[in-house]
Design a protein around this motif. Structure first.
Motif, PDB file in Angstrom:
ATOM      1  N   TRP A  97       4.090  -1.190   2.776  1.00 27.61           N
ATOM      2  CA  TRP A  97       4.854  -2.198   2.050  1.00 27.61           C
ATOM      3  C   TRP A  97       4.483  -3.584   2.553  1.00 27.61           C
ATOM      4  O   TRP A  97       4.398  -3.816   3.762  1.00 27.61           O
ATOM      5  CB  TRP A  97       6.349  -1.976   2.223  1.00 27.61           C
ATOM      6  CG  TRP A  97       6.852  -0.781   1.483  1.00 27.61           C
ATOM      7  CD1 TRP A  97       6.847   0.519   1.892  1.00 27.61           C
ATOM      8  CD2 TRP A  97       7.427  -0.783   0.174  1.00 27.61           C
ATOM      9  NE1 TRP A  97       7.379   1.335   0.929  1.00 27.61           N
ATOM     10  CE2 TRP A  97       7.756   0.565  -0.146  1.00 27.61           C
ATOM     11  CE3 TRP A  97       7.706  -1.776  -0.754  1.00 27.61           C
ATOM     12  CZ2 TRP A  97       8.334   0.919  -1.350  1.00 27.61           C
ATOM     13  CZ3 TRP A  97       8.289  -1.430  -1.955  1.00 27.61           C
ATOM     14  CH2 TRP A  97       8.599  -0.094  -2.246  1.00 27.61           C
ATOM     15  N   ALA A  98       4.275  -4.476   1.619  1.00 30.84           N
ATOM     16  CA  ALA A  98       4.040  -5.887   1.942  1.00 30.84           C
ATOM     17  C   ALA A  98       5.308  -6.671   1.650  1.00 30.84           C
ATOM     18  O   ALA A  98       5.941  -6.492   0.603  1.00 30.84           O
ATOM     19  CB  ALA A  98       2.872  -6.441   1.128  1.00 30.84           C
ATOM     20  N   TRP A 135      -7.112  -3.970   2.411  1.00 25.29           N
ATOM     21  CA  TRP A 135      -6.018  -4.925   2.538  1.00 25.29           C
ATOM     22  C   TRP A 135      -6.478  -6.350   2.833  1.00 25.29           C
ATOM     23  O   TRP A 135      -5.922  -7.304   2.245  1.00 25.29           O
ATOM     24  CB  TRP A 135      -5.020  -4.461   3.592  1.00 25.29           C
ATOM     25  CG  TRP A 135      -3.990  -5.502   3.896  1.00 25.29           C
ATOM     26  CD1 TRP A 135      -3.779  -6.166   5.058  1.00 25.29           C
ATOM     27  CD2 TRP A 135      -3.036  -6.051   2.956  1.00 25.29           C
ATOM     28  NE1 TRP A 135      -2.768  -7.079   4.923  1.00 25.29           N
ATOM     29  CE2 TRP A 135      -2.282  -7.035   3.649  1.00 25.29           C
ATOM     30  CE3 TRP A 135      -2.757  -5.798   1.622  1.00 25.29           C
ATOM     31  CZ2 TRP A 135      -1.274  -7.759   3.038  1.00 25.29           C
ATOM     32  CZ3 TRP A 135      -1.747  -6.524   1.008  1.00 25.29           C
ATOM     33  CH2 TRP A 135      -1.017  -7.490   1.712  1.00 25.29           C
ATOM     34  N   PRO A 136      -7.448  -6.614   3.713  1.00 22.56           N
ATOM     35  CA  PRO A 136      -7.838  -8.023   3.928  1.00 22.56           C
ATOM     36  C   PRO A 136      -8.264  -8.723   2.637  1.00 22.56           C
ATOM     37  O   PRO A 136      -7.916  -9.880   2.412  1.00 22.56           O
ATOM     38  CB  PRO A 136      -8.989  -7.919   4.935  1.00 22.56           C
ATOM     39  CG  PRO A 136      -8.711  -6.660   5.678  1.00 22.56           C
ATOM     40  CD  PRO A 136      -8.142  -5.713   4.662  1.00 22.56           C
ATOM     41  N   ARG A 137      -9.022  -8.033   1.792  1.00 20.98           N
ATOM     42  CA  ARG A 137      -9.431  -8.641   0.532  1.00 20.98           C
ATOM     43  C   ARG A 137      -8.236  -8.799  -0.409  1.00 20.98           C
ATOM     44  O   ARG A 137      -8.094  -9.819  -1.091  1.00 20.98           O
ATOM     45  CB  ARG A 137     -10.505  -7.782  -0.127  1.00 20.98           C
ATOM     46  CG  ARG A 137     -11.100  -8.410  -1.394  1.00 20.98           C
ATOM     47  CD  ARG A 137     -11.912  -7.395  -2.171  1.00 20.98           C
ATOM     48  NE  ARG A 137     -12.915  -6.756  -1.333  1.00 20.98           N
ATOM     49  CZ  ARG A 137     -13.605  -5.679  -1.703  1.00 20.98           C
ATOM     50  NH1 ARG A 137     -13.386  -5.120  -2.885  1.00 20.98           N
ATOM     51  NH2 ARG A 137     -14.505  -5.146  -0.896  1.00 20.98           N
ATOM     52  N   GLY A 151       0.601 -12.722   8.373  1.00 19.98           N
ATOM     53  CA  GLY A 151      -0.688 -12.059   8.375  1.00 19.98           C
ATOM     54  C   GLY A 151      -0.736 -10.788   9.204  1.00 19.98           C
ATOM     55  O   GLY A 151      -1.807 -10.197   9.347  1.00 19.98           O
ATOM     56  N   LEU A 152       0.396 -10.344   9.742  1.00 18.30           N
ATOM     57  CA  LEU A 152       0.421  -9.136  10.572  1.00 18.30           C
ATOM     58  C   LEU A 152       0.480  -7.903   9.675  1.00 18.30           C
ATOM     59  O   LEU A 152       1.264  -7.841   8.726  1.00 18.30           O
ATOM     60  CB  LEU A 152       1.629  -9.167  11.503  1.00 18.30           C
ATOM     61  CG  LEU A 152       1.802  -7.957  12.426  1.00 18.30           C
ATOM     62  CD1 LEU A 152       0.666  -7.890  13.431  1.00 18.30           C
ATOM     63  CD2 LEU A 152       3.154  -8.007  13.138  1.00 18.30           C
ATOM     64  N   VAL A 193       2.744  -6.661   6.545  1.00 20.16           N
ATOM     65  CA  VAL A 193       2.642  -5.303   6.003  1.00 20.16           C
ATOM     66  C   VAL A 193       3.116  -4.331   7.065  1.00 20.16           C
ATOM     67  O   VAL A 193       2.772  -4.450   8.252  1.00 20.16           O
ATOM     68  CB  VAL A 193       1.189  -4.973   5.581  1.00 20.16           C
ATOM     69  CG1 VAL A 193       1.065  -3.513   5.166  1.00 20.16           C
ATOM     70  CG2 VAL A 193       0.752  -5.872   4.440  1.00 20.16           C
ATOM     71  N   ALA A 194       3.934  -3.363   6.640  1.00 24.77           N
ATOM     72  CA  ALA A 194       4.471  -2.346   7.553  1.00 24.77           C
ATOM     73  C   ALA A 194       4.656  -1.046   6.763  1.00 24.77           C
ATOM     74  O   ALA A 194       4.616  -1.041   5.525  1.00 24.77           O
ATOM     75  CB  ALA A 194       5.793  -2.811   8.161  1.00 24.77           C
TER      76      ALA A 194
END
Length: 468
Positions: free
Chosen positions: A3-4, A117-119, A155-156, A139-140
């Protein structure tokens, strides 16, 4: 699942700034009663003047007079959240506004479409910046953990293995507990989650409400969080109140561009287009002027919507100065993208016919762009009529593309008959009775024509049109 959480730390301020062309000028949002006005939020330019949230308006004006004011509007915050949810809906089918000023997205299912995810994160940040909203993204493995991590990080991205390690140093006042529970933990000397988890669970259950243990289990992923998921509405409506009375079309272009961009964002998230919408220009002493925009096919590109609406607006006379601009769209059909060639020779010089047609209609008027349509009449000079540009031509057999205004006689031996005759007898009901035998002919130069001879007349063939 992953989840973001996208946190918008100054959503109210961003919502006002994105409607202003002078976004870098000092601005404060006011709240409170008319007798006790106070600063609810300030932008960086206002902070540089020494202004800060919580000050009274009188104290702020004593420090500086060079700042603009706007009303802090909780209803506007809700509208911005709805717009952002519509934007997020294009990236994930599970979008929630469970937390205020936050957007929750389930992103694990979207990685196959938008890349790692980075992109994916870079694309989210780029689009949010273009929309004019400051943000933090974390994001977790569960939405509650993503939300509390956004309080301290940007950004974590953590997984199941590193979740406990990322949560452990967080202060208890940022873990989502009630103010009373956080104060009680502070009096006990419990400063962070690691110290809290070290306490006996049965002791916590006796001394604190059940919501404390429930929140702990939710943060650690041991208890699911019930979420209500966003579903886009069937209409779009947005309004921008202007800072001053506008008397020219040019000054309306900035709010118009913002409204059409928001409409395009909403349509992209809903995977639909727009075919009809209305722009309302609100005045002080008379009903709002309406600028209807009707398209022949669904569109959703922001630049195209702005260009078409601008063309309609410039044809509108402003009876009074404009105080606010409102856009309402109800006709939202599915959008089918145009199929384009893989290798376009000169894409910068090409324009799809649909977009060119709409631009011409917006600039010149609905009746300025016409097409050809077939009528139920066999007489060639009566078989065609100008119609709306979206009318398709029905099949009607071999007919020349160019009819002469007046048939011209052909010299004997100058042409060779290729096919015919085809007899046309029609027009007895309106006094334009014709009885002709038509032939397809070809000249010595290879030109193909359509010629006729009146039935009962032995004269020369009359050329009526040329084939392409």
């Amino acid at each position: 699942m992953r989840w973001a959480c996208i946190l918008f730390p100054q959503l109210a301020m961003d919502g006002v700034l994105r409607q202003r062309s002078d976004a870098d000028a000092p601005l404060v949002l006011l709240a409170g009663t008319a007798q006790r006005r106070r600063l609810q939020a300030v932008n960086p330019a206002a902070r540089a003047l020494g202004l800060k949230p919580g000050q009274s308006l009188t104290a702020a004006q004593a420090l500086s007079q060079h700042f603009a004011t706007a009303e802090y509007d909780p209803a506007a915050i809700e509208r911005w959240q709805q717009l952002l949810a519509a934007w997020g809906y294009r990236f994930s089918a599970q979008v929630s506004l469970h937390y205020p000023r936050c957007l929750l997205l389930e992103v694990q299912s979207s990685l196959g479409l938008f890349g790692p995810w980075p992109r994916f994160e870079a694309r989210l940040r780029e689009e949010l910046t273009a929309l004019g909203f400051q943000h933090r993204i974390t994001v977790a493995p569960n939405p509650a953990a993503a939300r509390v991590l956004a309080n301290a990080h940007d950004g974590l991205a953590v997984g199941d293995e590193t979740l406990h390690q990322a949560l452990a140093p967080l202060p208890v006042e940022r873990l989502g507990f009630s103010r009373e529970a956080s104060s009680a933990f502070a009096r006990m000397g419990v400063r962070n989650l690691a110290q809290l988890l070290a306490l006996p669970r049965d002791g916590l259950a006796k001394r604190f409400p059940a919501e404390v243990l429930s929140q702990l289990d939710t943060l650690l992923g041991q208890r699911p969080l019930a979420l209500a998921f966003y579903r886009p509405p069937d209409r779009f409506e947005a309004r921008i109140e202007l800072n001053f009375e506008v008397e020219s079309h040019q000054a309306l272009l900035f709010p118009l561009r913002r409204l059409t961009a928001d409409l395009a964002t909403y349509l992209a998230g809903r995977d639909s287009g727009v075919q009809r919408f209305v722009l309302y220009l609100e005045h002080r002493n008379r009903p709002a002027s309406q600028v209807p925009v009707g398209l022949l096919s669904a569109e959703r590109e922001a630049a195209m919507l702005f260009e078409l609406t601008r063309g309609r607006l410039e044809q509108q006379q402003l009876p009074e100065p404009v105080l606010a601009v409102r856009l309402v769209a109800r006709d939202l059909p599915p959008f089918v993208p145009e199929h384009q060639r893989l290798f376009e020779e000169r894409p910068q010089q090409s324009l799809p016919w649909e977009q060119l047609r709409e631009r011409l209609r917006a600039r010149l008027g609905d009746d300025a762009v016409q097409g050809l349509g077939a009528r139920a009449d066999h007489r060639p000079e009566q078989a065609w009529s100008s119609q709306s540009a979206d009318v398709a031509l029905p099949p009607c057999g071999p007919r020349p593309g160019w009819l002469l205004a007046e048939p011209q006689p052909l010299r004997e031996g100058s042409v060779q008959v290729q096919a015919g005759p085809e007899r046309i007898e029609s027009g007895w009901w309106d006094g334009g009775d014709v009885r002709r035998d038509y032939y397809r002919v070809e000249t010595r130069a290879g030109q193909r024509g359509w010629a006729f001879r009146t039935v009962g007349n032995d004269g020369p063939l009359l050329l009526h049109g040329w084939f392409a």
